[in-house]
Design a protein around this motif. Sequence first.
Motif, PDB file in Angstrom:
ATOM      1  N   LYS A 168     -14.952  17.646 -31.386  1.00  0.00           N
ATOM      2  CA  LYS A 168     -14.418  18.076 -30.083  1.00  0.00           C
ATOM      3  C   LYS A 168     -15.431  17.784 -28.982  1.00  0.00           C
ATOM      4  CE  LYS A 168     -11.166  21.621 -31.437  1.00  0.00           C
ATOM      5  NZ  LYS A 168     -10.842  23.052 -31.482  1.00  0.00           N
ATOM      6  N   ARG A 169     -16.726  18.058 -29.254  1.00  0.00           N
ATOM      7  CA  ARG A 169     -17.767  17.757 -28.285  1.00  0.00           C
ATOM      8  C   ARG A 169     -17.821  16.260 -28.022  1.00  0.00           C
ATOM      9  NH1 ARG A 169     -22.326  20.123 -31.154  1.00  0.00           N
ATOM     10  NH2 ARG A 169     -21.201  21.894 -31.943  1.00  0.00           N
ATOM     11  N   SER A 171     -15.339  14.067 -28.319  1.00  0.00           N
ATOM     12  CA  SER A 171     -14.164  13.617 -27.557  1.00  0.00           C
ATOM     13  C   SER A 171     -14.271  14.063 -26.099  1.00  0.00           C
ATOM     14  CB  SER A 171     -12.868  14.117 -28.192  1.00  0.00           C
ATOM     15  OG  SER A 171     -12.765  15.512 -28.101  1.00  0.00           O
ATOM     16  N   LYS A 172     -14.859  15.251 -25.830  1.00  0.00           N
ATOM     17  CA  LYS A 172     -15.039  15.703 -24.459  1.00  0.00           C
ATOM     18  C   LYS A 172     -16.055  14.839 -23.716  1.00  0.00           C
ATOM     19  CE  LYS A 172     -13.692  20.498 -25.003  1.00  0.00           C
ATOM     20  NZ  LYS A 172     -14.114  21.894 -24.955  1.00  0.00           N
ATOM     21  N   SER A 173     -17.070  14.362 -24.436  1.00  0.00           N
ATOM     22  CA  SER A 173     -18.094  13.524 -23.777  1.00  0.00           C
ATOM     23  C   SER A 173     -17.562  12.124 -23.505  1.00  0.00           C
ATOM     24  CB  SER A 173     -19.362  13.456 -24.633  1.00  0.00           C
ATOM     25  OG  SER A 173     -19.105  12.752 -25.834  1.00  0.00           O
ATOM     26  N   VAL A 175     -14.443  11.567 -22.363  1.00  0.00           N
ATOM     27  CA  VAL A 175     -13.367  11.665 -21.370  1.00  0.00           C
ATOM     28  C   VAL A 175     -13.901  11.172 -20.019  1.00  0.00           C
ATOM     29  CG1 VAL A 175     -11.860  13.268 -20.118  1.00  0.00           C
ATOM     30  CG2 VAL A 175     -12.307  13.612 -22.552  1.00  0.00           C
TER      31      VAL A 175
END
Length: 177
Positions: A168-169, A171-173, A175
Amino acid sequence: MWNVPNLLTLGRFMLIPVYLLVFEAGYTKTAFLVFLLAGLTDVLDGYIARKRKLVTQLGSMLDPLADKCMMIAVILSLVFSGMITWGAALAIFLRDAGMIVGSAIFHFRGKLTVPANSLGKLTTVLFYIAILLVIFRLPYAHAYLWFVVAVSFLASIIYIVQFNLLNKRKSKSNVPL
């Protein structure tokens, strides 16, 4: 590619038929020593690979495969000799198969994987102790084995949570802002 850690891993593969032959010949305690030797080579190859910066893609793939193959051989020998139940063996196989298949799927999807954590390593040590108790037919061996199976499932759940948080971290980085 053919460095000392990888050769130790290959040696662990060769210890599998040795273990099975010794166990089948009725020398269960000696077979446990072969199993223990395989475990020691696992510790040694990992130490050497990290210490001397000899970690290879081949070793990263073969090392856990050698461990799982040895564990499968040991569990099957214990089941077929009547030393543990099919239920215990099935629980161990389901957990390991789930981890292997899950890791492979996520690896090929480009997901980040979580390295072995201290609970996973502790679980391995606990399995060795459980097998020692079973082979030497010590009191509470089966209860302890089931305890270790439960701990291994807990370790898997923690691994899955860590895996999800890590990805999740990631994929957030990735974006765009």
